[in-house]
Write a protein that holds these residues in place. Structure first.
Motif, PDB file in Angstrom:
ATOM      1  N   ASN A   1      87.414  18.943  43.077  1.00  0.00           N
ATOM      2  CA  ASN A   1      87.816  19.604  41.672  1.00  0.00           C
ATOM      3  C   ASN A   1      86.934  20.908  41.705  1.00  0.00           C
ATOM      4  O   ASN A   1      85.662  20.939  42.089  1.00  0.00           O
ATOM      5  N   LEU A   2      87.650  21.885  41.269  1.00  0.00           N
ATOM      6  CA  LEU A   2      86.755  23.238  40.959  1.00  0.00           C
ATOM      7  C   LEU A   2      86.287  23.441  39.766  1.00  0.00           C
ATOM      8  O   LEU A   2      87.065  22.827  38.527  1.00  0.00           O
ATOM      9  N   VAL A   3      85.060  23.836  39.564  1.00  0.00           N
ATOM     10  CA  VAL A   3      84.414  23.789  38.149  1.00  0.00           C
ATOM     11  C   VAL A   3      83.860  25.093  38.002  1.00  0.00           C
ATOM     12  O   VAL A   3      83.455  25.789  38.818  1.00  0.00           O
ATOM     13  N   GLY A   4      83.924  25.534  36.619  1.00  0.00           N
ATOM     14  CA  GLY A   4      83.387  26.721  36.197  1.00  0.00           C
ATOM     15  C   GLY A   4      84.545  27.999  36.213  1.00  0.00           C
ATOM     16  O   GLY A   4      85.606  27.619  36.559  1.00  0.00           O
TER      17      GLY A   4
ATOM     18  N   LEU B   1      93.203  33.257  41.074  1.00  0.00           N
ATOM     19  CA  LEU B   1      92.418  32.042  41.569  1.00  0.00           C
ATOM     20  C   LEU B   1      93.626  31.359  42.381  1.00  0.00           C
ATOM     21  O   LEU B   1      94.548  30.978  41.822  1.00  0.00           O
ATOM     22  N   GLN B   2      93.403  31.066  43.517  1.00  0.00           N
ATOM     23  CA  GLN B   2      94.462  30.375  44.259  1.00  0.00           C
ATOM     24  C   GLN B   2      93.713  29.028  44.992  1.00  0.00           C
ATOM     25  O   GLN B   2      92.643  29.425  45.796  1.00  0.00           O
ATOM     26  N   GLN B   3      93.832  28.029  44.784  1.00  0.00           N
ATOM     27  CA  GLN B   3      93.353  26.659  45.499  1.00  0.00           C
ATOM     28  C   GLN B   3      94.253  26.270  46.580  1.00  0.00           C
ATOM     29  O   GLN B   3      95.357  26.308  46.513  1.00  0.00           O
ATOM     30  N   VAL B   4      93.672  26.454  47.886  1.00  0.00           N
ATOM     31  CA  VAL B   4      94.211  26.256  49.155  1.00  0.00           C
ATOM     32  C   VAL B   4      94.320  24.682  49.573  1.00  0.00           C
ATOM     33  O   VAL B   4      95.182  24.137  50.016  1.00  0.00           O
ATOM     34  N   LEU B   5      92.881  24.175  49.336  1.00  0.00           N
ATOM     35  CA  LEU B   5      92.650  22.736  49.948  1.00  0.00           C
ATOM     36  C   LEU B   5      92.512  21.809  48.588  1.00  0.00           C
ATOM     37  O   LEU B   5      91.602  22.473  47.963  1.00  0.00           O
TER      38      LEU B   5
ATOM     39  N   ILE C   1      83.186  21.627  43.169  1.00  0.00           N
ATOM     40  CA  ILE C   1      82.754  22.899  43.847  1.00  0.00           C
ATOM     41  C   ILE C   1      82.710  23.761  42.808  1.00  0.00           C
ATOM     42  O   ILE C   1      83.686  24.125  42.080  1.00  0.00           O
ATOM     43  N   ASP C   2      81.534  24.499  42.533  1.00  0.00           N
ATOM     44  CA  ASP C   2      81.346  25.674  41.567  1.00  0.00           C
ATOM     45  C   ASP C   2      81.797  26.872  41.892  1.00  0.00           C
ATOM     46  O   ASP C   2      81.338  27.324  43.029  1.00  0.00           O
ATOM     47  N   ILE C   3      82.792  27.547  41.173  1.00  0.00           N
ATOM     48  CA  ILE C   3      83.228  28.790  41.595  1.00  0.00           C
ATOM     49  C   ILE C   3      82.844  29.972  40.835  1.00  0.00           C
ATOM     50  O   ILE C   3      83.526  31.032  40.660  1.00  0.00           O
TER      51      ILE C   3
END
Length: 209
Positions: free
Chosen positions: A107-110, A121-125, A143-145
C-alpha cells in the motif's frame, strides 16, 4: 490466537462429488504441509469468505481433521473466471515456530512531492514476498511516498527493516516511480494492479453459489 475454521473431510471420487459440494455452497480444498498429507476437505463458502475478510488473507486458522488440531494458512486458491466464485482452496498446515513465505500487498501512503508538481505516479509492484513465523505475517506493507519527487523511484531495498519479517523479493525491483508530466501529444497510459477476487474483500454482496 488462531481463528477456528470448520472443515469437513470429503471423498475425492467420483468427480461429480466436486459439483455437488459446490452446489451445496461449500468450497472443496486440500490440507497439506506440517503433519498433514493431502487431506481433501470442504468448507462452507460464506463462513470461509467472512473469516478471511474479518481476519486477513495471511491469518492463521485452526482446523480439526480426524480429531487432530492443525494451524493452517490460505496458501492458494482458484477462481471461476466467469462467476468470480472461489472454486478450490489450498490450506498449508504450518509449525508456528518455523518461518514460512507469503505474498503481502503493498500500500502506497502519503502524497508524493512529485505528484504535487504535476508528476505522474506509477506503481509497478503490488506485492512482495516475505518470510516470517505464521503469527508474524503482515497483511499489508505500507510505503510512504511523501518524499518521492519527479524522476525518483522506490525499490524493494527502500522498504524499512522490520523485526517481525524478512523481505525475500529482490531488492532492485521497482515498487513505484514518479515521471515528468505528460505533454499534450503523449498518449495516456495506465497500469492495473493484480488484485484478489472481490469475494475476499469487504463487499456487501453475497458470492454466487
Amino acid at each position: 490466537m488462531a481463528t477456528t475454521l470448520e472443515v469437513q473431510k470429503r471423498e475425492t471420487k467420483p468427480h461429480s462429488n466436486i459439483t455437488s459440494i459446490r452446489n451445496a455452497g461449500r468450497i472443496p480444498g486440500v490440507i497439506y504441509g506440517y503433519k498433514a498429507e493431502n487431506v481433501p476437505v470442504s468448507v462452507d463458502s460464506l463462513t470461509f469468505i467472512k473469516a478471511v475478510r474479518d481476519n486477513g488473507r495471511n491469518s492463521v486458522f485452526s482446523v480439526s481433521v480426524d480429531g487432530a488440531k492443525l494451524n493452517v494458512l490460505l496458501h492458494d486458491y482458484q477462481i471461476d473466471p466467469l462467476k468470480g466464485d472461489i472454486e478450490h482452496i489450498d490450506l498449508l498446515a504450518v509449525n508456528m515456530s518455523e518461518e514460512v513465505e507469503a505474498n503481502v500487498t503493498i500500500n502506497l501512503v502519503g502524497e508524493s512531492k512529485g505528484v504535487k508538481l504535476s508528476g505522474v505516479l506509477q506503481q509497478v509492484l503490488y506485492e512482495i514476498t516475505v518470510s516470517a513465523t505464521p503469527d508474524k505475517l503482515p497483511e499489508v506493507v505500507e510505503i510512504d511516498i511523501t518524499d518521492l519527487d519527479i524522476g525518483d523511484a522506490i525499490t524493494v531495498t527502500d522498504i524499512p527493516k522490520n523485526g517481525d519479517y524478512e523481505v525475500i523479493t529482490e531488492g532492485e525491483e521497482v515498487i513505484a516511480a514518479v515521471s515528468a508530466p505528460r505533454t499534450a501529444d503523449e498518449p495516456e497510459t495506465t497500469s492495473s494492479a493484480v488484485t484478489e477476487p472481490e469475494a475476499l474483500h469487504g463487499s456487501d454482496e453475497t458470492p454466487n453459489k
